[in-house]
Enzyme design. Structure first.
Site, mmCIF file in Angstrom:
data_model
loop_
_atom_site.group_PDB
_atom_site.id
_atom_site.type_symbol
_atom_site.label_atom_id
_atom_site.label_comp_id
_atom_site.label_asym_id
_atom_site.label_seq_id
_atom_site.Cartn_x
_atom_site.Cartn_y
_atom_site.Cartn_z
ATOM 1 N N ASP A 32 2.233 6.227 -0.840
ATOM 2 C CA ASP A 32 1.178 6.145 -1.842
ATOM 3 C C ASP A 32 0.015 5.363 -1.250
ATOM 4 O OD1 ASP A 32 0.544 6.466 -4.940
ATOM 5 O OD2 ASP A 32 -0.143 4.482 -4.330
ATOM 6 N N GLU A 34 -3.965 3.557 -1.973
ATOM 7 C CA GLU A 34 -5.067 3.150 -2.841
ATOM 8 C C GLU A 34 -6.338 3.316 -2.027
ATOM 9 O OE1 GLU A 34 -4.586 2.691 -5.935
ATOM 10 O OE2 GLU A 34 -2.403 2.633 -5.772
ATOM 11 N N HIS A 173 -0.803 1.120 -10.043
ATOM 12 C CA HIS A 173 -1.962 1.417 -9.200
ATOM 13 C C HIS A 173 -2.008 0.500 -7.983
ATOM 14 C CE1 HIS A 173 -3.650 4.442 -11.817
ATOM 15 N NE2 HIS A 173 -3.540 3.627 -12.834
ATOM 16 N N ASP A 178 3.896 1.866 -6.605
ATOM 17 C CA ASP A 178 3.853 3.278 -6.973
ATOM 18 C C ASP A 178 4.758 4.116 -6.071
ATOM 19 O OD1 ASP A 178 2.033 2.383 -8.769
ATOM 20 O OD2 ASP A 178 0.395 3.695 -8.165
#
Length: 576
Positions: A32, A34, A173, A178
């Site tokens: 994952d 960001e 987030h 995540d």
């Protein structure tokens, strides 16, 4: 569960080589990211989290913050909690990428909405000279859409699926949290897919990428499309535009509609009706984005959900009359009035008006008042919430000072309005009237957002012409000509070419544009915001500015820090 359309592997005994490795022997790396935005190259990675699993066991984890090399937008900080200070000492993606590729080597990559995460990783590899490993990629969103009905889950967001499968990790987030939640979702989906006879990696990939017969039959629609940036229009047999989209590569994007990665029921329905794809090649991705907005507004395709009805937006108007007031209107006129907006609905427009009325004693009645002709005051005057200029209790000069303060809050200095409302919020909080405090906070937030947006757009809309260039991904330049906030022309300068002739040509052929009404652009506000995002990206160079492109020092944009923190700590009763 509606599963009749799924293809179940045939009950034919094959060799172990033909069947591929069983799922419990496959190593998966669940990743994952960001990021600072929706897509590269305009956005960068701020955090990578990954979990390596096999046979239901965690083999290792990978986690690091990443310095994206650019400031993190405020709304991203609000969403993720990652600040510029947090990534200031973090390694760049050039240092992180080889370590991640080593960690994920030889594994199947898994992500929730995999095209997003894999797209960033592929771009980083191309940017820094690393070959993409070409590992199989599994998308848990795609798999969940095939295995779970809307009766079971209302949507396929990670947080929803994590709750459904009782994940021990709560999505937040943040990359590692995540990724851990996605591991639990993956294992939950594995239990479901076993009921379809799927036991091996090859069977899982085939099941996940199943394409409907209608999609397969329509693949020819992508034939002959150019590999260039632009806009594409799906039309039916009568020529009606069903859907409008944009892409930096028209052929590749349209082909995706006929693969297993496209599983949105609404779009599959559209594909069944489509008989033709009309391409419109654009000079730059910015031109494609703008043309998409214009075409959606023009044709209002039934399968597009956003940007179809810009004319339905509402505006808050500070009227021009002896005793001005605030009203909600559908059109902006060149009448000397001050406007705020646009608002998508009446509720938000009313919240912005309430914020003004809490700060300044502007009249709320709709009467046409004239100096020297007093009328009976309304109930608000008796409550002390209006100074009753209608009854002559306040002179036109005194009332004009309030109007000037409201106009300044809408267009320039927002400090008096913010200070008065924050003072009220603090007093209500001190009195433990938290619901009322939250109401005033919400009203103030709506006003600040609308004013910041309006001031930002109005600044560009006031420039007769602005010419700028941005570095293209291949080493060339993208040039845009903006007139009164509208994209009037665009061109691309190839790598190594002299920009002068291209600049002269685009200026000579650019659209003639007249100013928009009042403070608004000669285009939709959404189009002008697209241009602003392009202008604000790193590396853009201004070539010419005919006008003044700036924002007020004490304008609403100066209150983004407050907006970022306004909802960080909800109002709660004291525990003392």
């Amino acid at each position: 569960m509606t599963t009749a359309h799924h293809r179940v592997p045939r009950a034919v005994q094959g060799t172990f080589d033909e069947l591929g490795p069983p799922l419990h022997e496959v190593t998966f790396v669940v990743v994952d990211l960001e990021t600072t935005g929706n897509s590269p190259p305009g956005a960068g990675i701020t955090e990578i989290g990954a979990v390596k699993v096999r046979g239901g066991q965690v083999l290792g984890e990978f986690h690091t913050l990443v310095d994206p090399g650019t400031p993190i937008p405020p709304f991203i900080t609000v969403l993720t909690g990652i600040t510029d200070q947090m990534v200031a000492g973090a390694p760049g993606i050039a240092d992180v990428l080889p370590r991640f590729l080593e960690f994920a080597g030889g594994s199947v990559l898994v992500a929730h909405n995999a095209p997003f995460d894999v797209g960033f990783l592929k771009h980083a590899c191309a940017q820094h000279g690393y070959a993409w490993p070409g590992s199989p990629v599994l998308d848990t969103v795609q798999l969940a859409r095939k295995l779970l009905t809307r009766d079971e889950v209302p949507n396929y967001k990670l947080a929803t699926l994590a709750r459904y499968f009782r994940s021990a990790s709560v999505p937040a987030h943040r990359a590692l949290a995540d990724a851990r939640a996605t591991v639990d979702v993956l294992h939950g989906l594995f239990e479901r897919v076993a009921g379809f006879g799927v036991q091996t990696l090859d069977e899982l990939i085939e099941f996940s990428a199943a394409v409907s017969s209608e999609q397969r039959r329509k693949r020819y629609l992508a034939d002959g499309l150019p590999q260039a940036p632009g806009v594409y229009l799906f039309t039916d047999e009568r020529g009606e535009v069903l859907y409008v989209g944009k892409s930096s590569n028209l052929r590749n994007r349209v082909r995706q509609y006929f693969t297993g990665s496209e599983n949105r029921p609404r779009i599959r329905e559209m594909i069944a009706l489509a008989e033709r794809v009309v391409p419109i090649v654009c000079a730059t991705p910015l031109e494609a984005e703008v043309r998409e907005l214009r075409l959606i507004a023009e044709h209002k395709p039934r399968y597009n959900r956003r940007s179809r009805f810009p004319e339905r937006a509402l505006w808050v108007k500070l009227t021009v009359e002896p005793f001005p007031r605030l009203s909600i209107v559908r059109r902006v006129a060149t009448d000397g009035a001050t406007y705020l907006g646009p608002f998508p609905g009446r509720r938000l427009a009313e919240q912005a008006i309430h914020a003004v009325h809490e700060a300044f004693p502007l009249r709320q009645c709709t009467l046409r008042l004239r100096p020297g002709r007093p009328v009976s005051p309304c109930a608000l005057a008796g409550m002390g919430r209006c100074n009753a200029p209608c009854a002559g209790q306040e002179s036109p000069q005194e009332y004009a000072r309030h109007v000037a303060a409201v106009r300044e809050a809408m267009t320039g200095d927002i400090r008096p309005l913010v200070e008065r409302l924050l003072g009220r919020i603090e007093r209500l909080s001190a009195a433990q009237r938290y619901e009322e405090a939250a109401t005033h906070r919400d009203r103030l937030a709506v006003f600040v957002r609308a004013a910041a947006r309006m001031q930002r757009v109005a600044a560009l809309s006031g420039c007769r012409q602005l010419v700028a260039a941005a570095p293209a991904f291949d080493g060339g330049w993208e040039i845009a000509v903006v007139r009164y906030g509208r994209l009037a022309g665009a061109t691309r300068v190839p790598p190594g070419a002299a920009p002068g002739p291209y600049l002269d040509a685009v200026l000579a052929t650019a659209e003639t544009v007249l100013p928009g009404p009042g403070p608004t652009p000669a285009a939709s506000v959404e189009e002008t915001e697209c241009v602003l995002r392009w202008l604000e990206q790193p590396g853009v160079r201004l070539i010419e500015v005919d006008g003044t492109w700036c924002s007020p020092v004490h304008g609403a944009g100066s209150r983004w820090e407050w907006l970022r923190n306004a909802y960080a700590t909800p109002f709660q009763p004291s525990r003392d």
